[in-house]
Design a protein around this motif. Structure first.
Motif, PDB file in Angstrom:
ATOM      1  N   ARG A 192      -3.482  18.410  39.025  1.00 21.57           N
ATOM      2  CA  ARG A 192      -4.467  17.497  38.448  1.00 21.57           C
ATOM      3  C   ARG A 192      -3.864  16.617  37.352  1.00 21.57           C
ATOM      4  NH1 ARG A 192     -10.148  17.599  38.195  1.00 21.57           N
ATOM      5  NH2 ARG A 192     -10.013  19.359  39.623  1.00 21.57           N
ATOM      6  N   GLU A 193      -3.001  17.215  36.517  1.00 22.70           N
ATOM      7  CA  GLU A 193      -2.439  16.454  35.410  1.00 22.70           C
ATOM      8  C   GLU A 193      -1.630  15.256  35.906  1.00 22.70           C
ATOM      9  OE1 GLU A 193      -2.775  20.761  33.947  1.00 22.70           O
ATOM     10  OE2 GLU A 193      -2.393  19.673  35.809  1.00 22.70           O
ATOM     11  N   LEU A 194      -0.838  15.457  36.966  1.00 28.67           N
ATOM     12  CA  LEU A 194      -0.046  14.349  37.504  1.00 28.67           C
ATOM     13  C   LEU A 194      -0.923  13.354  38.252  1.00 28.67           C
ATOM     14  CD1 LEU A 194       3.248  16.062  38.792  1.00 28.67           C
ATOM     15  CD2 LEU A 194       2.896  14.732  36.712  1.00 28.67           C
ATOM     16  N   LEU A 195      -1.921  13.847  38.960  1.00 26.39           N
ATOM     17  CA  LEU A 195      -2.838  12.938  39.652  1.00 26.39           C
ATOM     18  C   LEU A 195      -3.499  11.997  38.649  1.00 26.39           C
ATOM     19  CD1 LEU A 195      -4.459  15.557  42.039  1.00 26.39           C
ATOM     20  CD2 LEU A 195      -3.083  13.606  42.785  1.00 26.39           C
ATOM     21  N   THR A 196      -3.919  12.551  37.532  1.00 25.06           N
ATOM     22  CA  THR A 196      -4.569  11.734  36.501  1.00 25.06           C
ATOM     23  C   THR A 196      -3.585  10.753  35.886  1.00 25.06           C
ATOM     24  OG1 THR A 196      -6.110  13.541  35.996  1.00 25.06           O
ATOM     25  CG2 THR A 196      -5.854  11.816  34.335  1.00 25.06           C
ATOM     26  N   ARG A 197      -2.382  11.246  35.592  1.00 29.12           N
ATOM     27  CA  ARG A 197      -1.374  10.373  34.961  1.00 29.12           C
ATOM     28  C   ARG A 197      -1.045   9.172  35.836  1.00 29.12           C
ATOM     29  NH1 ARG A 197       4.491  12.783  33.942  1.00 29.12           N
ATOM     30  NH2 ARG A 197       3.199  14.427  32.992  1.00 29.12           N
ATOM     31  N   TYR A 198      -0.982   9.365  37.161  1.00 32.70           N
ATOM     32  CA  TYR A 198      -0.593   8.281  38.065  1.00 32.70           C
ATOM     33  C   TYR A 198      -1.785   7.618  38.743  1.00 32.70           C
ATOM     34  CZ  TYR A 198       4.264   9.520  37.386  1.00 32.70           C
ATOM     35  OH  TYR A 198       5.509   9.745  36.822  1.00 32.70           O
ATOM     36  N   ASN A 199      -2.988   7.865  38.217  1.00 35.13           N
ATOM     37  CA  ASN A 199      -4.207   7.224  38.725  1.00 35.13           C
ATOM     38  C   ASN A 199      -4.410   7.463  40.221  1.00 35.13           C
ATOM     39  OD1 ASN A 199      -4.983   5.994  36.201  1.00 35.13           O
ATOM     40  ND2 ASN A 199      -3.320   4.512  36.517  1.00 35.13           N
ATOM     41  N   VAL A 200      -4.132   8.659  40.639  1.00 29.16           N
ATOM     42  CA  VAL A 200      -4.350   9.041  42.032  1.00 29.16           C
ATOM     43  C   VAL A 200      -5.701   9.760  42.113  1.00 29.16           C
ATOM     44  CG1 VAL A 200      -3.519  10.432  43.967  1.00 29.16           C
ATOM     45  CG2 VAL A 200      -1.884   9.252  42.467  1.00 29.16           C
TER      46      VAL A 200
END
Length: 289
Positions: A192-200
Motif C-alpha cells: 500500500r505504501e508504494l502504491l500510494t507513493r506512485y499514485n497507483v
C-alpha cells in the motif's frame, strides 16, 4: 531388490512413498526432477514437505471441494499437532511423521505455511501494508525454506538466513511476474505504501494501467535482487552440499527477474519467456559450485 530399498527409505512402505511421489508428479511442476539430485531419504522428505504445501495451497485456492476453506485449513493445524504426537491417519501422514522426526522439522514452520495459505483463503489480499506483505512472504515462502534446508541437511542459523532471504526473493519475483494474473483474481500483493507513493490505484484492475506501476515494481525488483544477494552470502557459511538445491533454485529464478526488469510493467499482461536451456545451464553451474 529395488522394493527392499524403497521400504528402507525413511522407514516407510513403498506404497506410502509412492503416494507422496504421486502427489508431487500430479502437480505438473519440475520439482520432482529437481529433487533427483538428493539422496533418496532427503528426496522423499522433500516430497512430503511439497505434498503438504500442495494440499494446503489447493485448499486456499479453492482447487479442492471443501465447504469452508478456513475450517479446512484450521483442521490442518490440528492434523500437524497429531503428527507431532506420532499419530498418522494415512500415507501422507506417515511419511510426514518420518520426515519431521528424521530431519527435526519445526512445528512452527508448518503452522506458518498454513497461516500463509489462510491469508489467501479469505478475502482477497489487496494492497497489504509493508509489514503484512513481509509476513505473507515469510509464511508462504521463507517458512517452506526453513523446512527445506533442514531436509537438505543444514539446520544452522545461516541456513535459516538463506531461507529468510531466498524465500522472500522468490516470492517477490512471483508477485512481480503475476501482477496481471493476480489482478484477474481480484488480488493485488503490491504494498500500500508504494502504491500510494506512485499514485497507483488500490483497485487491482485499475492498478494495471497506472503510470506509476512500472517504477513501483522496479523498487520491489531491487528488493528481490537484494534478497538474492543476501541469500548467496549466507550460503557461503553453510554446508555446501546441503545448499546445492538452494543454489539451483536461486540460479533458476534469477533469469526470470532479469527478464521482468527488461520487459518492465508498462504492459504487465505481456508474458515473460525465459530460455529453458539457459536456466538449466545456470542451475547446473550453481550445482557444481
Amino acid at each position: 531388490m529395488s522394493g527392499f530399498h524403497q521400504e528402507a527409505v525413511l522407514g516407510c512402505s513403498q506404497a506410502d512413498l509412492e503416494h507422496v511421489r504421486a502427489i508431487v508428479s500430479q502437480a505438473g511442476t519440475s520439482f520432482a526432477r529437481g529433487m533427483k539430485i538428493l539422496p533418496a531419504e532427503r528426496r522423499y522428505g522433500m516430497f512430503a514437505v511439497y505434498a503438504f504445501c500442495r494440499e494446503v495451497d489447493d485448499i486456499a485456492d479453492g482447487d479442492v471441494d471443501v465447504p469452508d476453506r478456513a475450517a479446512a485449513l484450521e483442521a490442518w493445524h490440528a492434523r500437524v499437532e497429531r503428527l507431532y504426537r506420532g499419530e498418522a491417519r494415512g500415507a501422507l501422514d506417515r511419511v510426514l511423521v518420518a520426515a519431521l522426526t528424521r530431519f527435526r522439522l519445526r512445528k512452527e514452520d508448518f503452522a506458518a505455511v498454513i497461516d500463509g495459505m489462510a491469508m489467501d483463503a479469505g478475502t482477497p489480499v489487496v494492497a497489504p501494508d509493508e509489514s503484512t506483505l513481509d509476513l505473507y512472504c515469510d509464511r508462504v515462502a521463507s517458512a517452506v525454506g526453513r523446512l527445506s534446508v533442514r531436509v537438505f541437511g543444514d539446520s544452522s542459523p545461516d541456513a535459516d538466513r538463506v531461507a529468510h532471504h531466498l524465500g522472500r526473493a522468490l516470492q517477490l519475483t512471483n508477485i512481480l511476474r503475476d501482477v496481471q494474473e493476480d489482478a484477474d483474481r481480484g488480488r493485488l500483493y503490491l504494498p500500500r505504501e508504494l502504491l500510494t507513493r506512485y499514485n497507483v490505484p488500490l483497485v487491482p484492475a485499475d492498478a494495471l494501467y497506472a503510470r506509476g506501476l512500472d517504477p513501483l515494481c522496479r523498487i520491489l525488483a531491487a528488493r528481490a535482487k537484494d534478497h538474492f544477494r543476501e541469500a548467496r552470502s549466507a550460503m557461503r557459511s553453510c554446508d555446501p552440499v546441503a545448499m546445492r538445491p538452494a543454489r539451483m533454485m536461486a540460479a533458476s529464478y534469477g533469469p526470470v527477474l532479469s527478464k521482468l526488469l527488461a520487459r518492465g510493467w508498462v504492459h504487465p499482461d505481456r508474458p515473460v519467456h525465459v530460455n529453458k536451456a539457459l536456466r538449466l545451464i545456470r542451475a547446473l553451474v550453481a550445482y557444481v559450485r
